[in-house]
Motif scaffolding. Sequence first.
Motif, PDB file in Angstrom:
ATOM      1  N   UNK A   1      -0.944  -4.689   2.560  1.00  0.00           N
ATOM      2  CA  UNK A   1      -1.350  -3.471   3.264  1.00  0.00           C
ATOM      3  C   UNK A   1      -1.695  -3.743   4.730  1.00  0.00           C
TER       4      UNK A   1
ATOM      5  N   UNK B   1     -13.915  -2.160  13.945  1.00  0.00           N
ATOM      6  CA  UNK B   1     -15.367  -2.206  13.916  1.00  0.00           C
ATOM      7  C   UNK B   1     -15.923  -3.611  13.782  1.00  0.00           C
ATOM      8  N   UNK B   2     -15.296  -4.403  12.916  1.00  0.00           N
ATOM      9  CA  UNK B   2     -15.846  -5.747  12.731  1.00  0.00           C
ATOM     10  C   UNK B   2     -15.413  -6.674  13.851  1.00  0.00           C
ATOM     11  N   UNK B   3     -14.341  -6.319  14.547  1.00  0.00           N
ATOM     12  CA  UNK B   3     -13.835  -7.207  15.591  1.00  0.00           C
ATOM     13  C   UNK B   3     -13.448  -6.379  16.807  1.00  0.00           C
ATOM     14  N   UNK B   4     -14.437  -5.761  17.446  1.00  0.00           N
ATOM     15  CA  UNK B   4     -14.088  -4.903  18.591  1.00  0.00           C
ATOM     16  C   UNK B   4     -13.568  -5.770  19.730  1.00  0.00           C
TER      17      UNK B   4
ATOM     18  N   UNK C   1      -6.227  -9.698  19.709  1.00  0.00           N
ATOM     19  CA  UNK C   1      -7.369  -9.650  18.799  1.00  0.00           C
ATOM     20  C   UNK C   1      -7.318  -8.421  17.909  1.00  0.00           C
TER      21      UNK C   1
ATOM     22  N   UNK D   1     -10.186  -6.796   4.010  1.00  0.00           N
ATOM     23  CA  UNK D   1     -11.569  -6.451   3.691  1.00  0.00           C
ATOM     24  C   UNK D   1     -11.645  -5.208   2.807  1.00  0.00           C
TER      25      UNK D   1
ATOM     26  N   UNK E   1     -22.960  -2.623  11.849  1.00  0.00           N
ATOM     27  CA  UNK E   1     -22.918  -3.194  13.198  1.00  0.00           C
ATOM     28  C   UNK E   1     -23.615  -2.292  14.214  1.00  0.00           C
TER      29      UNK E   1
END
Lengths: 323, 297
Positions: free
Chosen positions: B16, B228-231, B237, B248, B284
């Motif tokens: 996915x 959100x977890x890796x802005x 990135x 996740x 976060x």
Amino acid sequence: MFKLSTSLRAIAGALALGVVCASALAADKVVAITSFVEHPALDAVRDGTKDELIAEGFEPGKNLKWDFQSAQGNAGTAGQIAKKFVGDNPDAIVVIGTPSAQPMVASTKTIPVVYSAIADPMAAQLVKDWKPSGTNVTGLSHMLDPVKQVEIIRRVVPNAKRVGIVYNPGEANSVSALNNIKGELQKQGITLVEAAAPRSVDVAPAAKSLIGKIDVMYSTTDNNVVSVFESLAKVCNDAKIPLIASDTGSVKRGAVAALGVNFYDLGRQTGRVVARILKGEKAGDIASSTSKNLELYVNTAAAQKQGVTLTPEFLKSATKVLN
Amino acid sequence: MSLYTLWGALEIGLIFSLVALGVLISFRILVFPDLTVDGSFPLGGAVAATMIAAGFDPFLSTFVAILAGAVAGFITAWLNVRLKIMDLLASILMMIALYSINLRVMGKPNIPLISEPTIFTVLQPEWIPDFIARPLILLVVVTGVKLLLDWFFSCEIGLAMRATGANARMARAQGIATGRATLAGMALANALVAFAGALFAQTQGGADISMGIGTIVIGLAAVIIGENILPARRLVWTTLAVILGAILYRFFIALALNSDFIGLQAQDLNLVTAVLVMLALVLPMGKRKLKLLKKGA
């Protein structure tokens, strides 16, 4: 700039918690069961399986751990449930519905898998034939036995020589049901007259085109036909042609009779197979089979409209008589 | 929770993540709300499964599936760019049409791939069990796709695509054919989604007409979780972030599947998943607020 945030840490903690708690639960026997979606027929299979296991002495919460998961209609989730079940390594796995059965059978070659409510287990490649598979898979199909279907046709119209069917050539289930009954009719010297209805609106004209060529009309569980069943019934009423269905739901919508599958009972049969496996039999030694106890629904009002006189014995053998 | 569950979540999460990358291209880079995904995912599965079942090479089948997805995405964009149909509606039309097309392609609602060769059975070394081999193969595939995308979006055509999404009028002023950029971008996005569908059918024992339901929701959730977890501002990135987001999301579902110990039942699955995703999005933010409070004090 970024940082792996608190949420990640929280997730890691939650995962760890899951591992601890899952291992804390242990029961004598474990049955994992999953269905692709929750709907009345499939739920009846699940409940039937559970009730039969209780009757066989496997009580959930006492000496049986019963783990039910629904994929809630999502194929990805169905795949994950399959993996979870393999990891949990239960004594038997029950799968209800083809989209749940295939990832399960593709995920394990060792844990016994009992499928249920699968229309065509051979077409879905779960097993090769009705014989014991020799693999880890066995189960119950709701495919209808053509012999019994023809028998009902003959009991309603004893001297039927020509049977008409309206069907959608684009629907796999319908085509296989048609071929299924075709051979049996030929064996008994009855001709099958087909009329194609690729859309629901084509059903009534297709049925009309058969009038004069047939003695009795039979319907499979074709989605197009079932969705506009009343219009098919009207054509038959006007022409005084007896209409016989293959699902009990269509009887109150205008068919004279139908011999169909009781899904709760299919579940009880599934439970019996699961119990045999829990008692030590190998899944590969148990033959796949279809529903044993079919239900006969009869509609006397429709019989009158379509000019059929039903014998008292026939009415007595019915599970349910509608007026 | 068992090792199987975790590897299984990784396997489906990686598949996915290709959907998430496709959604990233359409929704984020081109700013094109594209629901074609719900149809192009099963299209990929349908084409791959039908061809493999007919005896074609699994790699060729997967390649044709990717092309089919590209065509689907191209038509959606064409409806919008050339026929001026509103973007959302164009994609809905395509999604609906694809349901019938998928049935046509398969000829029946379900094509099993339980005993047929797949790209996984061909690539898998015998000494690795398949529940580990598949995620590893997928990891290589997804990493490859990610690197290719990173390269593509830093070259001229890719940059033109990004400019089209960021500010179409400005992009046109700079001489970028924004229509063509949208057509190409949408084809690329849905090619990725169809690729995911083809891989899904080959890992899950076959293609089913119902396999596309909710694909767009999962793809979007993965993109948002990832962001959100890796802005990050750099695309290198962001592509990594959405892949992590997709994986996740699958871990959340795995966790929800194992939540019976707190009295939750099977029917609570989607609710539990939603709550877990919500927590991942909110936590976060709470931390940032905490920092602000400390600064204030």
